[in-house]
Design an enzyme around this catalytic site. Structure first.
Site, PDB file in Angstrom:
ATOM      1  N   HIS A 370       0.762  -1.087  -0.039  1.00  0.00           N
ATOM      2  CA  HIS A 370       0.103   0.024   0.085  1.00  0.00           C
ATOM      3  C   HIS A 370       0.839   1.262  -0.235  1.00  0.00           C
ATOM      4  CE1 HIS A 370      -3.211  -2.604   0.926  1.00  0.00           C
ATOM      5  NE2 HIS A 370      -4.093  -1.693   0.230  1.00  0.00           N
ATOM      6  N   ARG A 433      -1.796 -12.283   6.766  1.00  0.00           N
ATOM      7  CA  ARG A 433      -2.437 -11.327   5.644  1.00  0.00           C
ATOM      8  C   ARG A 433      -3.309 -12.290   4.891  1.00  0.00           C
ATOM      9  NH1 ARG A 433       1.367 -11.420   0.239  1.00  0.00           N
ATOM     10  NH2 ARG A 433      -0.339 -10.376  -0.907  1.00  0.00           N
TER      11      ARG A 433
END
Lengths: 550, 155
Positions: A370, A433
């Site tokens: 990100h 994740r």
């Protein structure tokens, strides 16, 4: 202003890009709330479907279509209007890519392909999902060859001349993309499709993973290089200076072709089937990419300082205040660059061989991409959007749009800082994740993860919500500049394509000799991959049947 | 090709740091055995339960200072009864999968192994502190992925 027919190609690509952006960011918003256990999805929708859609739509569809819009506009501007053949194949490429996209998306939404965007075998999606992926890649190849054809026509007409820097960088990116796709095309055509349709019973899993990552890492550079093009070519124009060094810019781009491909094993450091020697060799090659990255960083700061001093800055850092902060086209890209400093450093950590064990498949990685693709690349694309769409539609970029642009990039910055910081820390603590909400039976160490101020459920959700708000502001700007803003009539109302001049007088000719660079690229790929891949094929265990575990 | 003087300094410094850094990583990896999990052994993914050592998963003592823990990963759990190992001894983990790709990850340790069907992943680790450690799967494996967990007790 470029030809109307070329503008249509670019606008069609931007339209698809932002449609994907809209759905993709909505999927992102849903995810942060599901992970926090604040939201329960209806029975027909599942977390992993949304996760697959978020990854595919933003990382693959938004980026690729935007990149082709940028390339089309820039190529038409820098080396001339497309001929009828180039235009035809650009449209064919666009439709094939779109058709593949729609096919894969339908499979994801209908729950037949919850395999995430890495689609690791032996998770077996519907065969049509893989056909959709293949069409997507083939479509980008058709568009790529259209641009290469356009470039070759220019070279024939301008024998002995180096091409304009924009065209050179576009072709570099495309060459890298074509070489990179060979891996994913090989695995999808020869492994996944025959297996998913039942023509073969089993699949060689480790081989498919390695071919995927042969493609997966240069994919990252396929996103990044167009952003670098903006940094090298658009930013200097906004600063009022020339390209710092034409030859250095070209050299750094060809180095990216060489060192972005033979490095895929650094995504596979903790898995079996590849010996430590080959893993380490690819780690070393991975780190070579630091050299062109340092060259790029130097160039950026050189541009800033030269521009500031030209405007009368004094002292060691006086130039910093002189930068055109009030220009949203510049400030957006500057923030994007700033995010890439921790982003790049995090990448070095991830690829550091044994250190990878600490972060592999944790939320740290989510935080990492990100602040690489999610901000440096995406925000550079936003910075380009502010002028690219009005340039193509001939509409004004009004004062109120400019102000809204600032609100958009500042909210994106704040949201991303909150969300990615919390993801990085959670990852270091061990939170995985790609995982829906789970308390792991209230295991104390799983509960501990979310105890901190920055790692609480609240921080991530607030960050995610601010990001979604920012995305919606951007959608408003896109729709306004696409369809509704007033048409530019006076000359000063027209939005320009800010392309910096590049002095190529002293640039050595060998930098545009593709035989050299493609040759070295394949040699490096052969060295890094031939033996380990051969080993995976020759000493393969019995293959795996398909599993549908969702 | 012309390089600015400062750029030369910058690049020389950068490349020199790179060489130092890679040497540190390399020496630590190959002369101190600090390598990530891996291994070249293969197995028939459909015959895992009949193939040694996975026919008898769990803890076994190899010698005074070494233990082996054999684990079969599957959607959505780990087959390895009673994982109890001592602190301060070398534990060799061997993991494989009977279906899709999983991971075998022990929270608060460096044990973070990808588990690939057809392959056997190996990792050697020595626990320093006793306690109950959470084991989880951090590679997406299907609907129940987030339920896939277990526990190992270190005494």
């Amino acid at each position: 202003m470029i030809a109307v027919k070329d503008r249509k190609i670019a606008l069609a690509n931007i339209g698809v890009a932002y449609a994907a952006f809209l759905i993709g960011t909505l999927a992102g918003l849903l995810q942060v709330f599901i992970r926090n256990d604040a939201l329960q999805l209806p029975a027909w929708l599942d977390y992993y479907q949304i996760l697959t859609a978020h990854g595919v739509l933003l990382a693959l569809i938004f980026t690729t279509f935007f990149i082709f819009a940028f390339f089309t506009t820039g190529m038409s501007k820098s080396i001339g209007t497309f001929g009828p053949k180039v235009r035809l194949y650009s449209w064919v490429g666009f439709w094939v890519t779109l058709f593949g996209t729609v096919m894969a998306t339908v499979m994801i939404v209908s729950g037949k392909a919850s395999v995430l965007y890495t689609f690791y075998a032996p998770l077996k999606a519907s065969g049509w999902f893989y056909v959709g992926l293949a069409l997507f890649i083939i479509g980008t190849w058709i568009s790529s060859f259209a641009l290469i054809g356009h470039y070759m026509a220019w070279r024939r007409k301008n024998k002995g001349h180096l091409s304009p820097l924009f065209a050179f960088m576009t072709i570099t990116t495309i060459v890298m993309w074509l070489i990179a796709c060979l891996g994913v095309v090989a695995t999808v055509l020869f492994q996944y499709i025959p297996w998913a349709f039942g023509w073969t019973d089993t699949i060689n899993v480790e081989l498919s993973r390695s071919l995927f990552w042969y493609f997966g890492h240069p994919l990252v550079y396929f996103w990044l290089l167009p952003a670098y093009m903006a940094w090298y070519l658009i930013v200097p124009k906004l600063l009022g200076v020339k390209v710092f060094s034409d030859s250095l810019a070209r050299l750094s781009f060809v180095l990216f072709i060489l060192f972005s491909i033979p490095v895929g094993f650094h995504h596979q450091l903790t898995e079996p089937g590849i010996s430590n020697f080959w893993k380490f060799l690819q780690v070393v090659l991975t780190f070579m990419v630091i050299v062109p990255s340092l060259m790029t960083a130097f160039t950026m700061f050189a541009n800033f300082e030269i521009s500031g001093r030209k405007k009368g800055a004094v002292g060691l850092f006086g130039w910093f205040r002189m930068l055109p902060w009030k220009d949203v086209r510049f400030t957006s890209i500057f923030i994007a660059m700033a995010f890439f400093i921790p982003g790049g450093a995090g990448g070095i950590i991830n690829a550091s061989f044994q250190l990878n064990e600490v972060v592999h498949n944790t939320l740290w990685i989510v935080g990492h991409f990100h602040i690489t693709v999610g901000t440096p690349v995406a925000m550079t694309f936003m910075g380009l959007t502010f002028w690219l769409i009005p340039y193509l539609t001939g509409r004004q970029f009004t004062k109120s749009m400019q102000r809204l642009g600032f609100v958009q990039i500042i909210t994106w910055t704040i949201g991303m800082l909150l969300m990615s910081t919390s993801q990085h820390i959670l990852g270091l603590l061990g939170a995985p994740r790609r995982t829906a909400y789970a308390g792991y039976n209230n295991h104390p160490s799983a509960l501990e993860w979310f105890d901190g101020i920055l790692t609480s459920h609240v921080t991530m959700a607030v960050g995610g919500s601010i990001l979604f708000l920012s995305a919606m502001i951007l959608m408003y700007i896109v729709i306004m500049t696409m369809f509704l803003s007033p048409k530019a009539e006076r000359p000063e109302d027209f939005v320009e394509f800010p392309l910096a001049e590049s002095d190529k007088e002293h640039t050595p000719k060998f930098l545009e000799n593709w035989a050299i660079w493609v040759g070295i690229a394949f040699a490096l790929i052969f060295i890094a991959y031939a033996i380990p891949i051969g080993d995976m094929i020759q000493n393969a265990p019995p293959g795996s049947k398909g599993f549908i575990t969702w | 090709m012309h390089l600015h003087k400062y750029e030369k300094i910058w690049l020389v410094f950068g490349i020199a740091s790179l060489i130092v850094f890679l040497s540190v990583v390399g020496v630590s990896a190959f002369s101190h055995d600090h390598t990530p999990s891996g291994g070249m052994d293969t197995i028939d993914p459909e015959k895992v339960n009949e193939t040694a050592p996975f026919d008898n998963p769990g803890v076994s003592q190899l010698d005074d200072d070494t233990y082996q823990v054999t684990i079969v990963a599957m959607a959505f759990g780990y087959n390895a009864p009673e994982m109890k190992v001592p602190a301060g001894k070398e534990i060799i983990f061997k993991v494989t999968s009977t279906d899709v790709v999983h991971s075998f990850t022990i929270d608060n340790t460096k044990v973070n192994m990808m588990v690939v069907p057809g392959q056997i992943t190996t990792k050697s680790y020595t626990f320093e502190k006793p306690g109950k450690y959470l084991i989880l799967c951090n590679e997406y494996c299907g609907t129940g992925h987030h339920m896939m967990s277990s526990e190992i007790e270190v005494y």
